[in-house]
Motif scaffolding. Structure first.
Motif, mmCIF file in Angstrom:
data_model
loop_
_atom_site.group_PDB
_atom_site.id
_atom_site.type_symbol
_atom_site.label_atom_id
_atom_site.label_comp_id
_atom_site.label_asym_id
_atom_site.label_seq_id
_atom_site.Cartn_x
_atom_site.Cartn_y
_atom_site.Cartn_z
ATOM 1 N N ASN A 28 -31.455 17.420 -70.402
ATOM 2 C CA ASN A 28 -29.995 17.581 -70.414
ATOM 3 C C ASN A 28 -29.533 18.713 -69.500
ATOM 4 O OD1 ASN A 28 -29.914 15.515 -72.299
ATOM 5 N ND2 ASN A 28 -29.863 16.897 -74.055
ATOM 6 N N GLY A 29 -30.354 19.767 -69.381
ATOM 7 C CA GLY A 29 -29.993 20.897 -68.533
ATOM 8 C C GLY A 29 -30.544 20.803 -67.130
ATOM 9 N N GLU A 30 -31.199 19.684 -66.816
ATOM 10 C CA GLU A 30 -31.786 19.490 -65.484
ATOM 11 C C GLU A 30 -32.572 20.738 -65.068
ATOM 12 O OE1 GLU A 30 -29.272 17.760 -62.480
ATOM 13 O OE2 GLU A 30 -27.880 17.019 -63.996
ATOM 14 N N VAL A 31 -33.557 21.070 -65.886
ATOM 15 C CA VAL A 31 -34.314 22.310 -65.702
ATOM 16 C C VAL A 31 -35.491 22.085 -64.759
ATOM 17 C CG1 VAL A 31 -35.653 24.118 -66.848
ATOM 18 C CG2 VAL A 31 -33.662 23.108 -67.998
ATOM 19 N N ARG A 32 -35.622 22.969 -63.770
ATOM 20 C CA ARG A 32 -36.770 23.013 -62.872
ATOM 21 C C ARG A 32 -37.535 24.294 -63.151
ATOM 22 N NH1 ARG A 32 -32.316 21.587 -60.318
ATOM 23 N NH2 ARG A 32 -31.910 23.715 -59.583
ATOM 24 N N LEU A 33 -38.834 24.191 -63.283
ATOM 25 C CA LEU A 33 -39.689 25.357 -63.466
ATOM 26 C C LEU A 33 -40.248 25.738 -62.104
ATOM 27 C CD1 LEU A 33 -41.635 24.124 -66.611
ATOM 28 C CD2 LEU A 33 -39.723 25.733 -66.576
ATOM 29 N N VAL A 34 -40.088 27.018 -61.738
ATOM 30 C CA VAL A 34 -40.515 27.444 -60.406
ATOM 31 C C VAL A 34 -41.214 28.793 -60.469
ATOM 32 C CG1 VAL A 34 -38.626 26.175 -59.283
ATOM 33 C CG2 VAL A 34 -38.311 28.588 -59.892
ATOM 34 N N ARG A 42 -31.865 30.664 -63.519
ATOM 35 C CA ARG A 42 -30.805 30.508 -62.515
ATOM 36 C C ARG A 42 -29.938 29.318 -62.915
ATOM 37 N NH1 ARG A 42 -35.549 31.210 -57.996
ATOM 38 N NH2 ARG A 42 -35.796 33.452 -58.286
ATOM 39 N N PHE A 43 -28.698 29.604 -63.169
ATOM 40 C CA PHE A 43 -27.766 28.667 -63.796
ATOM 41 C C PHE A 43 -26.740 28.238 -62.753
ATOM 42 C CE2 PHE A 43 -24.745 26.750 -66.240
ATOM 43 C CZ PHE A 43 -23.767 27.526 -66.839
ATOM 44 N N HIS A 44 -26.640 26.933 -62.512
ATOM 45 C CA HIS A 44 -25.676 26.404 -61.555
ATOM 46 C C HIS A 44 -24.747 25.399 -62.226
ATOM 47 C CE1 HIS A 44 -29.377 27.437 -59.341
ATOM 48 N NE2 HIS A 44 -28.583 27.814 -58.375
ATOM 49 N N ILE A 45 -23.493 25.429 -61.819
ATOM 50 C CA ILE A 45 -22.530 24.411 -62.252
ATOM 51 C C ILE A 45 -22.172 23.553 -61.043
ATOM 52 C CG2 ILE A 45 -20.034 24.189 -62.576
ATOM 53 C CD1 ILE A 45 -20.174 25.792 -65.008
ATOM 54 N N GLU A 89 -32.791 26.620 -62.880
ATOM 55 C CA GLU A 89 -34.134 26.952 -62.422
ATOM 56 C C GLU A 89 -34.659 28.071 -63.311
ATOM 57 O OE1 GLU A 89 -33.891 28.143 -58.384
ATOM 58 O OE2 GLU A 89 -33.445 26.141 -57.629
ATOM 59 N N VAL A 90 -35.784 27.839 -63.956
ATOM 60 C CA VAL A 90 -36.462 28.899 -64.700
ATOM 61 C C VAL A 90 -37.604 29.386 -63.824
ATOM 62 C CG1 VAL A 90 -37.854 29.442 -66.728
ATOM 63 C CG2 VAL A 90 -35.819 28.006 -66.966
ATOM 64 N N TRP A 91 -37.433 30.594 -63.305
ATOM 65 C CA TRP A 91 -38.401 31.199 -62.384
ATOM 66 C C TRP A 91 -39.315 32.140 -63.157
ATOM 67 C CZ3 TRP A 91 -39.084 36.421 -61.031
ATOM 68 C CH2 TRP A 91 -39.895 36.665 -59.922
ATOM 69 N N LEU A 92 -40.614 31.965 -62.979
ATOM 70 C CA LEU A 92 -41.611 32.796 -63.653
ATOM 71 C C LEU A 92 -42.445 33.523 -62.613
ATOM 72 C CD1 LEU A 92 -42.754 30.128 -66.248
ATOM 73 C CD2 LEU A 92 -41.176 32.034 -66.664
ATOM 74 N N LYS A 93 -42.479 34.833 -62.718
ATOM 75 C CA LYS A 93 -43.241 35.620 -61.751
ATOM 76 C C LYS A 93 -44.726 35.286 -61.809
ATOM 77 C CE LYS A 93 -44.164 40.392 -60.304
ATOM 78 N NZ LYS A 93 -43.715 40.185 -58.911
ATOM 79 N N SER A 94 -45.284 35.225 -62.997
ATOM 80 C CA SER A 94 -46.692 34.881 -63.209
ATOM 81 C C SER A 94 -46.757 33.819 -64.287
ATOM 82 C CB SER A 94 -47.494 36.115 -63.636
ATOM 83 O OG SER A 94 -47.446 37.130 -62.652
ATOM 84 N N PRO A 95 -46.829 32.554 -63.908
ATOM 85 C CA PRO A 95 -46.829 31.491 -64.935
ATOM 86 C C PRO A 95 -47.940 31.689 -65.946
ATOM 87 C CG PRO A 95 -46.574 30.573 -62.732
ATOM 88 C CD PRO A 95 -46.904 32.023 -62.544
#
Length: 265
Positions: free
Chosen positions: A80-86, A109-112, A150-156
């Motif tokens: 639903n939130g069109e989430v990308r993990l990066v 990172r939240f975009h409309i 976009e959910v950005w993780l420094k060290s997955p």
């Protein structure tokens, strides 16, 4: 018309010297104690024209196929939130915004994206003519809003324990707030005054002192941008409240908290 609004960065950070735990056999280490910052980044339309702020830097996508199946509630959020993990690249938040003694661990990172098609008409009463004013009436033939993240993780973290990781959980708490479908209604409420408003003639006049249709369209577009910014402010307040009551993810959400009341899982 299509606009992409880069609304908000939410960043997870951990304190230097905090207790850490090995999260996988590969040696990924993430702090158990995390915290976060909120940072408004601005608006960018899809044609690439920067209104203020910048888009994300380059990153490497973390394929969902490479991870275990997420819990049902997170699977719904991702869809639903069109989430990308990066991961990879640089964080968007400025280093100066990170408190001393803490290090960045992740960002949301939240975009409309809002789309609209409109028709405008104008009318004038005798009193308005004396004042040099016009009433603009706008009919939206299309008006919609969607959200992506976009959910950005420094060290997955470890693949095996990915969805149990404290940083991942905290970032998805923020996703849950901004992916709430009722955010669309907040935006629609902010656009209601646009449907009928008064302007001075000099705001929309052409060289012949007649109303310029292009200037009316530009004014409607700007008012929609402001409505999106007000929606951003609403979400940002909720983001900040989540960080306040959880100490940036360090504490569990109190059972009597109403922050997520009626927010779908």
């Amino acid at each position: 018309m299509n606009h992409d609004v880069n609304l908000l960065n939410h960043s997870a950070i951990d304190r230097k010297g905090a207790r850490c735990a090995a999260m996988s056999l590969l040696g990924f280490i993430l702090a158990i104690v995390t915290a976060s910052l909120a940072n408004a980044q601005g608006f960018v339309d899809k044609n690439g024209q920067s209104v203020f702020g910048d888009q994300a830097t380059e990153y490497e996508r973390i394929p969902l196929e490479s991870l275990p199946k997420p819990p049902a509630n997170l699977a719904r959020l991702i869809k639903n939130g069109e989430v990308r993990l990066v991961t990879g690249g640089e964080a968007q938040i400025s280093p100066s915004d990170i408190p001393s003694g803490q290090r960045l661990m992740g960002e949301t990172r939240f975009h409309i994206n809002y789309q609209f098609k409109s028709e405008s008409r104008w009318s004038q009463t005798a009193l308005q003519r004396a004042r040099g004013e016009w009433t603009i009436t706008v009919r939206f033939r299309k008006l919609d809003l969607t959200v992506d993240h976009e959910v950005w993780l420094k060290s997955p973290p470890s693949t095996k324990t990915f969805w149990e990781n404290s940083v991942v959980k905290h970032e998805f708490d923020h996703v849950r707030l901004s992916a709430d479908p009722r955010i669309r209604q907040v935006f629609f409420d902010q656009t209601k005054p646009i449907k009928r408003f008064t302007v001075r003639l000099d705001q929309v006049a052409d060289a012949r002192n007649q109303i310029d249709r292009a200037k009316v369209q530009a004014l409607v577009r700007e008012k929609l941008r402001q409505a999106a910014e007000q929606t951003k402010d609403f979400v940002q307040i909720r983001y900040q409240e989540l960080d306040r009551i959880t100490a940036h993810g360090i504490r569990a959400l109190p059972e009597d908290s109403t922050l997520f009341k009626e927010v779908p899982n």
